[in-house]
Design a protein around this motif. Structure first.
Motif, PDB file in Angstrom:
ATOM      1  N   VAL A 255     -37.175 -66.234  20.772  1.00 52.39           N
ATOM      2  CA  VAL A 255     -37.214 -66.505  19.796  1.00 52.39           C
ATOM      3  C   VAL A 255     -36.109 -67.902  19.252  1.00 52.39           C
ATOM      4  O   VAL A 255     -35.409 -67.107  18.359  1.00 52.39           O
ATOM      5  CB  VAL A 255     -37.333 -64.917  19.380  1.00 52.39           C
ATOM      6  CG1 VAL A 255     -37.547 -65.137  17.327  1.00 52.39           C
ATOM      7  CG2 VAL A 255     -38.044 -63.750  20.173  1.00 52.39           C
ATOM      8  N   SER A 256     -36.551 -68.936  19.434  1.00 54.66           N
ATOM      9  CA  SER A 256     -35.984 -69.780  18.534  1.00 54.66           C
ATOM     10  C   SER A 256     -36.088 -69.417  17.091  1.00 54.66           C
ATOM     11  O   SER A 256     -36.862 -69.075  16.826  1.00 54.66           O
ATOM     12  CB  SER A 256     -36.649 -70.836  18.914  1.00 54.66           C
ATOM     13  OG  SER A 256     -37.312 -71.162  18.994  1.00 54.66           O
ATOM     14  N   GLU A 257     -35.691 -71.002  16.413  1.00 63.61           N
ATOM     15  CA  GLU A 257     -35.992 -70.293  14.563  1.00 63.61           C
ATOM     16  C   GLU A 257     -37.344 -71.214  15.007  1.00 63.61           C
ATOM     17  O   GLU A 257     -38.272 -70.156  13.931  1.00 63.61           O
ATOM     18  CB  GLU A 257     -35.274 -71.523  14.155  1.00 63.61           C
ATOM     19  CG  GLU A 257     -35.253 -71.837  12.333  1.00 63.61           C
ATOM     20  CD  GLU A 257     -34.283 -72.840  12.133  1.00 63.61           C
ATOM     21  OE1 GLU A 257     -34.326 -73.104  10.751  1.00 63.61           O
ATOM     22  OE2 GLU A 257     -33.087 -73.050  12.581  1.00 63.61           O
ATOM     23  N   PRO A 266     -37.666 -61.364  12.406  1.00 66.10           N
ATOM     24  CA  PRO A 266     -36.237 -61.880  12.577  1.00 66.10           C
ATOM     25  C   PRO A 266     -35.702 -62.834  13.782  1.00 66.10           C
ATOM     26  O   PRO A 266     -36.152 -62.970  14.686  1.00 66.10           O
ATOM     27  CB  PRO A 266     -35.686 -60.808  12.337  1.00 66.10           C
ATOM     28  CG  PRO A 266     -36.610 -59.854  12.028  1.00 66.10           C
ATOM     29  CD  PRO A 266     -37.652 -59.786  12.305  1.00 66.10           C
ATOM     30  N   LEU A 267     -35.415 -64.432  13.950  1.00 64.06           N
ATOM     31  CA  LEU A 267     -34.859 -65.094  14.490  1.00 64.06           C
ATOM     32  C   LEU A 267     -34.019 -64.079  16.302  1.00 64.06           C
ATOM     33  O   LEU A 267     -33.112 -63.185  15.550  1.00 64.06           O
ATOM     34  CB  LEU A 267     -33.852 -65.931  14.201  1.00 64.06           C
ATOM     35  CG  LEU A 267     -33.257 -66.888  14.870  1.00 64.06           C
ATOM     36  CD1 LEU A 267     -33.959 -67.610  15.515  1.00 64.06           C
ATOM     37  CD2 LEU A 267     -32.282 -67.508  14.086  1.00 64.06           C
ATOM     38  N   HIS A 268     -34.141 -64.890  16.781  1.00 64.63           N
ATOM     39  CA  HIS A 268     -33.203 -63.978  17.934  1.00 64.63           C
ATOM     40  C   HIS A 268     -34.029 -62.772  18.368  1.00 64.63           C
ATOM     41  O   HIS A 268     -33.030 -61.946  18.866  1.00 64.63           O
ATOM     42  CB  HIS A 268     -31.984 -64.406  18.512  1.00 64.63           C
ATOM     43  CG  HIS A 268     -31.719 -65.675  18.527  1.00 64.63           C
ATOM     44  ND1 HIS A 268     -32.630 -66.297  19.416  1.00 64.63           N
ATOM     45  CD2 HIS A 268     -30.552 -66.426  17.631  1.00 64.63           C
ATOM     46  CE1 HIS A 268     -31.887 -67.567  18.775  1.00 64.63           C
ATOM     47  NE2 HIS A 268     -30.906 -67.536  17.866  1.00 64.63           N
ATOM     48  N   THR A 269     -34.617 -61.746  17.628  1.00 63.59           N
ATOM     49  CA  THR A 269     -35.310 -60.930  18.072  1.00 63.59           C
ATOM     50  C   THR A 269     -36.430 -60.284  18.915  1.00 63.59           C
ATOM     51  O   THR A 269     -37.271 -61.445  18.869  1.00 63.59           O
ATOM     52  CB  THR A 269     -35.798 -59.378  16.518  1.00 63.59           C
ATOM     53  OG1 THR A 269     -36.888 -60.643  16.137  1.00 63.59           O
ATOM     54  CG2 THR A 269     -34.635 -60.044  15.782  1.00 63.59           C
ATOM     55  N   ASP A 270     -36.279 -59.425  19.588  1.00 58.68           N
ATOM     56  CA  ASP A 270     -37.859 -59.145  20.977  1.00 58.68           C
ATOM     57  C   ASP A 270     -39.041 -58.697  20.054  1.00 58.68           C
ATOM     58  O   ASP A 270     -38.867 -58.682  18.789  1.00 58.68           O
ATOM     59  CB  ASP A 270     -37.417 -57.815  21.274  1.00 58.68           C
ATOM     60  CG  ASP A 270     -36.499 -58.083  22.959  1.00 58.68           C
ATOM     61  OD1 ASP A 270     -36.703 -57.567  23.708  1.00 58.68           O
ATOM     62  OD2 ASP A 270     -35.597 -58.809  22.959  1.00 58.68           O
ATOM     63  N   ALA A 271     -39.149 -60.005  20.802  1.00 61.10           N
ATOM     64  CA  ALA A 271     -41.524 -59.300  20.170  1.00 61.10           C
ATOM     65  C   ALA A 271     -42.092 -58.455  20.098  1.00 61.10           C
ATOM     66  O   ALA A 271     -42.418 -58.863  21.032  1.00 61.10           O
ATOM     67  CB  ALA A 271     -41.888 -60.980  19.656  1.00 61.10           C
TER      68      ALA A 271
END
Length: 497
Positions: A255-257, A266-271
């Motif tokens: 999860v990049s910007e 949110p950035l770098h959070t698991d989707a």
């Protein structure tokens, strides 16, 4: 330490130690030994992506399957023993990518297509027109013509595509923007459609909106008014063939910007998308969402619903048709994915061949087949599969893995790791730059064009000048080595009958 699955063989007499292989291996299976001035292989890390062998200027690298890892055993295969070892070490669920790799019989390979001889002349597709243009959406049971010969029947919005082959859904995040753009460009040039996947749509792809199906999944990632307005159609994803009954998962490291902004997370959070839609627990709930989406787009865009192929797909599809959907995508158990629990991918769901045949028959028996279009998905591998799926009852087919292979994917099944050596299933900028969107889109377009031409060849051999003549024309199919019950479900006769 597990026995390696693959062995990297380096011909040191041919190797010039240019180190290109070490730069290209994103899995760190090759390194440079400065002391001995040679390339060193770590077989444990090799996934057989073939990037090193392809890029070696001297052809000095060969990747082989390690056949001597285990003693032979018919029950306890090397794959099963490796899985047990991994789970004993981690205590977790095994995750994998791409489609089901167990040796289930493929029914497409056991179905043959009839051909014309004397009494029903064939058609030469090189010299005579053959129509493959396809309409997706509701069709009226009959047309009412006024006294002035004007059409009085109200026709609901249909999508017109130049070929019955579309590019299925793969999300922005599972693949990077360059790969997503390549697919969109190919779909636009081929006059067909591409699925956005459940990750929303980057603004850079809005200009291709007329060729994109905007997906609404349980996580609602990237779903907003502009996204729905841009797409040519909207698809509600209920299930997926590679992982029926469970949700999606995009690891936080991917999860990049830009992906975070597009998905609105949110950035770098698991989707993590939940297994069910938490506002859909009945056909009535589904109908409310269908009409909410139609209301949002002024009833100008068809709404599709995607389900995984399961044993009661026919009954589910009947309910979806009555709920107001314009098309139903049915995804077979061999469908691909970026990441899925291995046990789900390999053991849940049913083949697309029997699913599409049973759904088509159920809708025809109930007199509502015209209410929806059917799209078959899940391991469509060739133009022959396209023709057979349409003869079994599909209006169109969706494929993704062939498009990825056309772009360079070697099906190493490591998509979930985010280190794709070919720059496709990765969001790392250094790796993504390996993929040229223009060149990749050209290759995907060539694939669709080739399959469409082959489909015309099949139609010509059948003496048909339109794809409509093939749809549900199971009389032109014959089964070889298929049991009687399955033939009955397929509604296909045995070869020789």
């Amino acid at each position: 330490m597990f026995p390696p699955q693959f062995s990297i063989v380096i011909d040191n007499d041919r190797c010039e130690v240019c180190k290109r292989c070490t730069l290209n291996c994103s899995f760190e299976a090759l390194s440079y030994d400065e002391r001995n001035n040679r390339i060193v292989a770590n077989d444990q890390k090799c996934v057989a992506c073939l990037r090193c062998a392809t890029k070696c200027p001297q052809g000095a690298i060969t990747i082989k399957r390690n056949e001597i890892s285990f003693s032979p055993h018919p029950t306890w295969t090397p794959e099963i023993r490796l899985d047990i070892m991994r789970q004993a070490e981690t205590g977790g669920v095994l995750i994998t990518g791409c489609g089901n790799d167990l040796y289930y019989p493929c029914l497409f390979d056991r179905i043959v297509i009839d051909a014309c001889q004397v009494t029903n002349p064939s058609i030469d597709p090189l010299r005579e027109p053959i129509e493959v243009c396809t309409y997706l959406g509701k069709k009226p049971k009959q047309l009412k013509i006024g006294e002035d010969f004007s059409l009085e029947t109200e026709i609901t919005p249909n999508l017109i595509i130049e070929t019955p082959i579309i590019i299925g859904h793969i999300s922005y995040g599972a693949i990077n923007l360059r790969a997503h753009k390549a697919l969109a460009m190919a779909a636009s040039k081929a006059g067909t459609l591409m699925g956005s996947g459940e990750g929303g749509l980057h603004p850079e792809l809005y200009k291709f909106g007329d060729h994109i199906i905007a997906q609404v999944a349980s996580g609602r990632f990237g779903v907003h008014s502009k996204y729905l307005e841009v797409g040519a159609a909207i698809e509600i994803k209920i299930g997926q063939g590679a992982k029926p009954g469970i949700g999606g998962h995009l690891p936080g490291e991917k999860v990049s910007e830009n992906i975070a902004e597009t998905r609105m997370i949110p950035l770098h959070t698991d989707a993590l998308s939940p297994a069910p839609h938490h506002d859909i627990y009945s056909i009535e709930d589904l109908s409310q969402l269908i009409y909410a989406l139609k209301e949002e787009t002024d009833y100008m865009k068809p709404v599709f619903v995607k389900i995984a192929a399961v044993h009661n797909s026919a009954a589910i599809a009947s309910g979806i048709a009555r709920a107001g959907a314009d098309a139903i995508t049915i995804d077979g158990f061999r469908g691909g994915t970026g990441a899925a629990p291995k046990i789900i991918r390999n053991h849940l769901g049913i083949p697309i061949e029997v699913a599409i045949a049973s759904v088509d028959k159920r809708l025809r028996d109930e007199g509502i087949r015209n209410e929806v279009s059917l799209i078959a998905s899940g391991s469509i591998r060739s133009a022959a599969d396209v023709a057979k799926a349409i003869a079994l009852g599909a209006d169109a087919v969706a494929m993704v893995t062939p498009a990825l292979i056309a772009m360079g994917c070697t099906v190493c099944q490591q998509c979930y790791r985010g280190t794709c050596a070919w720059g496709i299933c990765t969001t790392r900028r250094d790796l993504a730059r390996r993929l040229d969107p223009e060149g990749a889109s050209r290759r995907v377009y060539n694939l669709i064009s080739a399959w469409t031409t082959e489909l015309k060849e099949v139609l010509g051999a059948l003496g048909m000048n339109s794809i409509e003549s093939l749809r549900y024309n199971r009389e032109r199919l014959r089964g070889i080595g298929i049991d009687q019950k399955t033939l009955e479900i397929l509604d296909v006769k045995a070869a020789g009958e």
